[in-house]
Design an enzyme around this catalytic site. Structure first.
Site, PDB file in Angstrom:
ATOM      1  N   GLN A  43       0.798  -1.223   0.000  1.00 50.57           N
ATOM      2  CA  GLN A  43       0.000   0.000   0.000  1.00 50.57           C
ATOM      3  C   GLN A  43       0.832   1.276   0.000  1.00 50.57           C
ATOM      4  O   GLN A  43       0.327   2.335  -0.375  1.00 50.57           O
ATOM      5  CB  GLN A  43      -0.941   0.001   1.205  1.00 50.57           C
ATOM      6  N   HIS A  63      -2.281  -5.243 -12.762  1.00 51.35           N
ATOM      7  CA  HIS A  63      -1.767  -5.127 -14.124  1.00 51.35           C
ATOM      8  C   HIS A  63      -2.594  -5.933 -15.120  1.00 51.35           C
ATOM      9  O   HIS A  63      -2.277  -5.959 -16.308  1.00 51.35           O
ATOM     10  CB  HIS A  63      -0.306  -5.587 -14.177  1.00 51.35           C
ATOM     11  N   ASP A  76       1.905   0.537  -7.857  1.00 52.73           N
ATOM     12  CA  ASP A  76       3.215   0.574  -8.521  1.00 52.73           C
ATOM     13  C   ASP A  76       4.139   1.621  -7.900  1.00 52.73           C
ATOM     14  O   ASP A  76       5.338   1.380  -7.725  1.00 52.73           O
ATOM     15  CB  ASP A  76       3.051   0.876 -10.011  1.00 52.73           C
ATOM     16  N   ARG A 101       4.152   0.213  12.971  1.00 56.42           N
ATOM     17  CA  ARG A 101       3.865  -1.108  12.427  1.00 56.42           C
ATOM     18  C   ARG A 101       3.919  -1.056  10.902  1.00 56.42           C
ATOM     19  O   ARG A 101       3.183  -0.280  10.272  1.00 56.42           O
ATOM     20  CB  ARG A 101       2.481  -1.572  12.878  1.00 56.42           C
ATOM     21  N   HIS A 146       1.141  -9.207   4.879  1.00 58.49           N
ATOM     22  CA  HIS A 146      -0.002  -8.298   4.781  1.00 58.49           C
ATOM     23  C   HIS A 146      -0.516  -8.317   3.340  1.00 58.49           C
ATOM     24  O   HIS A 146      -0.462  -7.332   2.621  1.00 58.49           O
ATOM     25  CB  HIS A 146       0.387  -6.878   5.216  1.00 58.49           C
ATOM     26  N   ASN A 190      -1.615 -10.665   8.854  1.00 58.19           N
ATOM     27  CA  ASN A 190      -2.614  -9.622   9.058  1.00 58.19           C
ATOM     28  C   ASN A 190      -3.971 -10.036   8.489  1.00 58.19           C
ATOM     29  O   ASN A 190      -4.084 -10.392   7.319  1.00 58.19           O
ATOM     30  CB  ASN A 190      -2.184  -8.327   8.368  1.00 58.19           C
ATOM     31  N   GLU A 191      -4.987 -10.006   9.327  1.00 57.16           N
ATOM     32  CA  GLU A 191      -6.387 -10.212   8.951  1.00 57.16           C
ATOM     33  C   GLU A 191      -6.629 -11.473   8.126  1.00 57.16           C
ATOM     34  O   GLU A 191      -6.954 -11.417   6.928  1.00 57.16           O
ATOM     35  CB  GLU A 191      -6.948  -8.990   8.209  1.00 57.16           C
ATOM     36  N   ASN A 331      -7.569  -5.702  14.708  1.00 54.43           N
ATOM     37  CA  ASN A 331      -7.892  -4.632  13.773  1.00 54.43           C
ATOM     38  C   ASN A 331      -9.393  -4.408  13.837  1.00 54.43           C
ATOM     39  O   ASN A 331     -10.170  -5.292  13.464  1.00 54.43           O
ATOM     40  CB  ASN A 331      -7.521  -5.013  12.337  1.00 54.43           C
ATOM     41  N   TYR A 333     -12.789  -1.667  13.159  1.00 56.89           N
ATOM     42  CA  TYR A 333     -13.239  -0.450  12.489  1.00 56.89           C
ATOM     43  C   TYR A 333     -14.689  -0.084  12.779  1.00 56.89           C
ATOM     44  O   TYR A 333     -15.007   1.090  12.936  1.00 56.89           O
ATOM     45  CB  TYR A 333     -13.050  -0.596  10.968  1.00 56.89           C
ATOM     46  N   GLU A 402      -4.808  -2.067  14.344  1.00 58.65           N
ATOM     47  CA  GLU A 402      -5.364  -1.109  13.383  1.00 58.65           C
ATOM     48  C   GLU A 402      -6.667  -0.550  13.923  1.00 58.65           C
ATOM     49  O   GLU A 402      -7.476  -1.294  14.478  1.00 58.65           O
ATOM     50  CB  GLU A 402      -5.676  -1.751  12.022  1.00 58.65           C
TER      51      GLU A 402
END
Length: 509
Positions: A43, A63, A76, A101, A146, A190-191, A331, A333, A402
């Site tokens: 990311q 892509h 990219d 992190r 991740h 992660n997750e 994590n 939200y 998170e």
């Protein structure tokens, strides 16, 4: 005015004055509580094909034609943290963070996916980032995985191939050897729910496998075994000399019924999402949650399968996974209401949703922005989830790996400011209830490539100008709020952050 109206009026005045007094209270965080921020390699790093890095599943996906990302973008270049890591560390210093992190790119370190080739340029990049952070006493918290699996491994089945337990263990061992002398906090994966459900069930994320009700459970089994392999490698071979900790980061939203009618449905939703990964690791018995074993076995039989679509763990595997995490990484939200949705049940077609037998929804008033209906603002759900984790999993210590809020571009992010303040208040409510929460990582340090959403929504404390090749970072209003919280180690309702202020580095950072 009648006596009833007078009483109602006085009650409302009292309630209003009590709410004001609560808002005026300054609340302190516990001694030793750590503040940080988080990102992920794909990311933010960019440099997708530079210095020996090979293709990962998100490179491959973005892509492809047509590109499934909403704005047709990719990671990219992203925030170009591969080249701008010193500016990122400077931002950490401006905020006063105690830890950061970030995740390693498997294909940047091991271009073949295997330890036969270790890419020195990738090693140098992570060494430089770690050393730059430690220069200012900012502790690295590294996530091994991740979501950016090397494409070569995906072509061999990825997380549905049982050999990935060995592949991941080998990768983890390389990382521990390279960086463990300075890194004391490791997150394995992660997750898992996002990896297996969105990647191998409904085909929403890379690698976009559409095989609901089957492949996500295969993914979960091998992912949990791979996590446990990395844990035991660290615990037995590296912990004695490196003295660090290692744990897994689970995605956990709160699910409950709006009425008592669907209480069982809400509990099912929790067990099929959070419990699917937490129960094997953190419960006293290990193994899958009982409701998953019973429900999926029954439905599989009705659908004509010779055995349950949920792959069994052997007794040895149950013990291998059970207890394989030093902390409960969470994590979180948002929150959902749940209802029983038996009308959509179709026994002939296996699916994760049919296995749960319930559906979820949010209230309109939970969405504080008209243009971004992505995360509902429901802080009380955070408290309830933390309390349930404490009660269900033997008072396990928790690290919030998170928590954050999405907005459109812009520095005046008042909705994010309100979200952080309210959710940190909810965290303190849980702490006062006896929940052992050790740390908090804001998602995210800076704007990044938000997977299928691309760059249309933003999570960063710092805004990134993706139209500028230099990728300048500018602090948002929420960055000034978070800086004050970290500096004072308190929540002060009277503090008003100002996005027009100048962000500076306090002495000691």
């Amino acid at each position: 005015m009648s006596c009833k109206l007078i009483f109602l009026f006085l009650a409302l005045v009292y309630a209003h004055s009590n709410a004001v007094s609560v808002r005026q209270n300054v609340r302190k965080f516990p001694d030793g509580f750590a503040f940080g921020a988080a990102t992920a390699s794909y990311q933010v790093e960019g440099a997708w094909n530079e210095d020996g890095k090979s293709e990962n599943i998100w490179d491959h996906l973005t892509h492809s034609q047509p590109n499934p990302v909403k704005d047709g973008s990719s990671g990219d270049v992203a925030a170009n943290s591969y080249h701008l890591y010193k500016r990122d560390v400077e931002m950490m210093r401006e905020l006063g963070l105690q830890f950061y992190r970030f995740s390693l790119s498997w294909s940047r370190l091991l271009p073949t996916g295997f330890p036969d080739v270790i890419n020195q340029a990738g090693v140098d990049y992570y060494n430089n980032l770690i050393d730059e952070m430690l220069k200012y006493n900012i502790q690295p918290m590294i996530t091994l995985y991740h979501w950016d699996l090397p494409q070569k491994l995906q072509e061999m089945g990825g997380w549905t191939n049982s050999h990935i337990v060995d592949w991941f263990g080998d990768y983890a061992q390389v990382a521990f050897k390279l960086f463990g002398d300075r890194v004391k906090s490791w997150i394995t994966i992660n997750e898992p729910h996002s990896i297996c459900y969105y990647g191998y069930s409904i085909g929403h994320f890379a690698p976009r496998i559409d095989s609901s009700g089957v492949s996500e459970y295969m993914c979960t089994k091998y992912l949990l075994l791979a996590h446990a392999r990395a844990y035991h490698i660290y615990d037995q071979e590296f912990r004695p000399s490196q003295n660090g900790n290692i744990f897994i980061a689970l995605s956990g939203q709160w699910y409950q019924s709006e009425t008592d009618e669907y209480h069982d449905a809400a509990e099912d939703y929790i067990q099929f999402t959070v419990g699917q990964y937490a129960h094997p690791i953190f419960s006293t018995t290990g193994d899958w949650p009982p409701v998953m074993k019973e429900r999926i076995a029954a439905k599989s039989a009705e659908q004509g399968f010779f055995r349950s679509r949920l792959p069994a763990f052997s007794p040895e595997e149950v013990e291998y996974i059970r207890g394989s995490s030093d902390f409960f990484g969470l994590n979180h939200y948002t929150t959902y209401y749940v209802y029983r949705n038996e009308s959509s049940t179709n026994f002939a077609v296996p699916s994760f949703e049919d296995d749960i037998g319930a559906d979820r929804y949010q209230l309109q008033e939970w969405h504080t922005q008209k243009d971004v209906k992505y995360i509902g603002h429901v802080p009380w759900g955070f408290t309830k989830l933390l309390v349930k984790i404490k009660e269900d999993y033997n008072d396990v210590p928790i690290q919030i790996t998170e928590n954050g809020f999405s907005t459109l571009p812009g520095l005046e992010d008042d909705t994010r400011v309100a979200y952080y303040f309210d959710y940190l208040n909810a965290l303190l409510d849980a702490v006062e209830s006896g929940v052992d929460v050790r740390s908090y990582a804001a998602w995210s340090l800076l704007d990044n490539f938000e997977w299928i959403e691309g760059y249309g929504i933003r999570f960063g404390l710092y805004e990134v100008d993706f139209e500028d090749e230099a990728r300048p970072r500018t602090p948002r209003k929420s960055a000034f709020l978070y800086k004050e919280i970290v500096r004072t180690r308190a929540l002060d309702p009277s503090f008003e952050p100002d996005a027009s202020a100048t962000m500076t580095i306090d002495q000691g950072h």
